[in-house]
Design a protein around this motif. Structure first.
Motif, short mmCIF file in Angstrom:
data_model
loop_
_atom_site.label_atom_id
_atom_site.label_comp_id
_atom_site.label_asym_id
_atom_site.label_seq_id
_atom_site.Cartn_x
_atom_site.Cartn_y
_atom_site.Cartn_z
N PHE A 298 0.80 -1.22 0.00
CA PHE A 298 0.00 0.00 0.00
C PHE A 298 0.84 1.28 0.00
CE2 PHE A 298 -3.41 -2.93 0.98
CZ PHE A 298 -4.41 -2.42 0.18
N GLN A 299 2.14 1.13 -0.12
CA GLN A 299 2.96 2.27 -0.48
C GLN A 299 2.83 2.56 -1.98
OE1 GLN A 299 7.05 1.87 0.83
NE2 GLN A 299 6.41 0.85 2.71
N HIS A 300 2.29 1.60 -2.72
CA HIS A 300 2.22 1.71 -4.18
C HIS A 300 0.79 1.57 -4.72
CE1 HIS A 300 6.58 1.34 -3.96
NE2 HIS A 300 6.39 0.29 -3.18
N VAL A 301 -0.06 0.86 -4.00
CA VAL A 301 -1.47 0.76 -4.39
C VAL A 301 -2.18 2.01 -3.91
CG1 VAL A 301 -3.62 -0.54 -4.11
CG2 VAL A 301 -1.44 -1.76 -4.32
N ASP A 302 -2.95 2.65 -4.78
CA ASP A 302 -3.54 3.95 -4.48
C ASP A 302 -4.68 3.86 -3.48
OD1 ASP A 302 -1.93 5.51 -5.99
OD2 ASP A 302 -3.34 5.80 -7.64
N ASP A 303 -4.77 4.90 -2.67
CA ASP A 303 -5.90 5.13 -1.77
C ASP A 303 -6.69 6.30 -2.34
OD1 ASP A 303 -7.69 5.76 0.20
OD2 ASP A 303 -6.19 6.25 1.72
N PRO A 304 -7.89 6.08 -2.86
CA PRO A 304 -8.66 7.17 -3.47
C PRO A 304 -8.91 8.34 -2.52
CG PRO A 304 -9.68 5.05 -3.91
CD PRO A 304 -8.60 4.81 -2.91
N LYS A 305 -9.16 8.05 -1.25
CA LYS A 305 -9.43 9.12 -0.30
C LYS A 305 -8.19 9.98 -0.07
CE LYS A 305 -13.17 6.79 2.16
NZ LYS A 305 -13.66 6.28 3.47
N ARG A 306 -7.02 9.33 -0.04
CA ARG A 306 -5.76 10.09 0.12
C ARG A 306 -5.55 10.98 -1.09
NH1 ARG A 306 -1.17 6.14 0.48
NH2 ARG A 306 -1.59 5.98 -1.74
N ASN A 307 -5.85 10.46 -2.27
CA ASN A 307 -5.69 11.26 -3.50
C ASN A 307 -6.62 12.45 -3.50
OD1 ASN A 307 -3.80 9.38 -4.30
ND2 ASN A 307 -5.20 8.26 -5.66
#
Length: 311
Positions: A298-307
């Protein structure tokens, strides 16, 4: 009859109220786990899988979640990551601590080594049937940036192969004690007796193993993810890889994990991480390495809320 002091009644009432609120909160924040199957055209049979849905999945109907596919080991099934790997407890803890975002985990079942072998077209069923089914029935990202894949032992073998063959589909990969043996499995490995690799005479198909192992994908992968001359980046990004193994593995997984790391570092020297743990080819090692594997992914898989927060 002696009356109890008022403060004792107040304390008891407040304690009961607090306990009730705590229970309600625990219930409201609980993740859910479901077992399902669907008809797979590739297999001509039901395709079983278990799904982990994070806290609030049902209520947050507009939220799209990252998805991680976790593959089981040889002769395992779709329940292993939950029953033996503590996936639900680990994911709950990491999500609540803010280490990983709320995510969907798909744990499929397979009777093969995640290959199109002699007994089952598991690889084709994964890509052609399972992934489209998941993206149709669950609110998960259908872009590379929101997908990860991982696995243990034979599942690690499969996860590495999937990532190298289709780097356009996965943002990260985790391989726990991957059974990615080179040039062939050790004599005590179950691969030697697994139907996926047994030919019509019931003999281990050495040629098939070498055709399907990660070494057969390395050159095509390198070409896909290496920038061409005069280009700053390649059309397809490389897939960051997490590897782990037990130091006392009876299949010598540490040695083979080091080989895998060395091969990958030649292609992506800054995007490979390896951890070693005390223990063997056991769930104790895989449970211990799962949090590190998920944190890495999850350092590389995106978090939509973080974006959204960064926009």
């Amino acid at each position: 009859m002696r009356k109890r002091p008022f403060w004792r009644f107040a304390f008891i009432s407040l304690f009961g109220l607090f306990a009730g609120l705590l229970a309600a909160t625990s219930t409201a924040l609980a993740s859910s786990v479901e077992r399902h199957h669907f008809d797979s055209p590739t297999l001509g049979a039901p395709y079983p899988y278990t799904v982990y849905l994070p806290d609030g999945y049902a209520e947050n109907s507009d939220t799209v979640y990252p998805v991680v596919y976790l593959l089981h080991g040889s002769f395992g099934n779709e329940r292993d990551w939950l029953a033996k790997g503590n996936l639900q407890q680990t994911a709950d803890r990491l999500i609540r601590a803010g280490h990983i975002p709320p995510s969907v985990f798909i744990m499929p079942g397979s009777r093969s080594w995640w290959v199109d072998g002699h007994n089952q077209a598991a690889r084709s069923a994964f890509f052609d049937d399972l992934m489209p089914h998941v993206e149709e029935h669950y609110r998960v990202g259908d872009e590379r940036s929101m997908r990860g894949v991982g696995g243990l032992s034979a599942g690690g073998f499969g996860a590495v192969n999937f990532a190298l063959e289709r780097p356009d589909l996965f943002a990260a990969v985790a391989a726990l004690s991957p059974a990615s043996y080179v040039p062939v499995p050790p004599s005590n490995s179950s691969a030697n007796r697994h139907p996926a690799f047994l030919d019509e005479q019931g003999e281990f198909d050495r040629q098939l193993w070498q055709q399907l192992n990660y070494t057969a994908h390395l050159e095509d992968y390198r070409i896909k993810v290496t920038p061409r001359p005069a280009a700053e980046r390649s059309d397809v990004p490389h897939v960051p890889m997490y590897i782990s193994a037990g130091r006392n593995d009876v299949y010598d997984a540490e040695f083979h994990a080091r080989q895998l790391r060395q091969a990958m570092e030649k292609i992506q020297p800054t995007s490979v991480h390896m951890d070693l743990y005390p223990g063997g080819h056991t769930w104790k090692v895989w449970r211990a390495s799962l949090p590190a594997a998920l944190n890495f992914m999850f350092q590389h898989v995106d978090d939509p809320k973080r974006n959204e927060a960064n926009e």
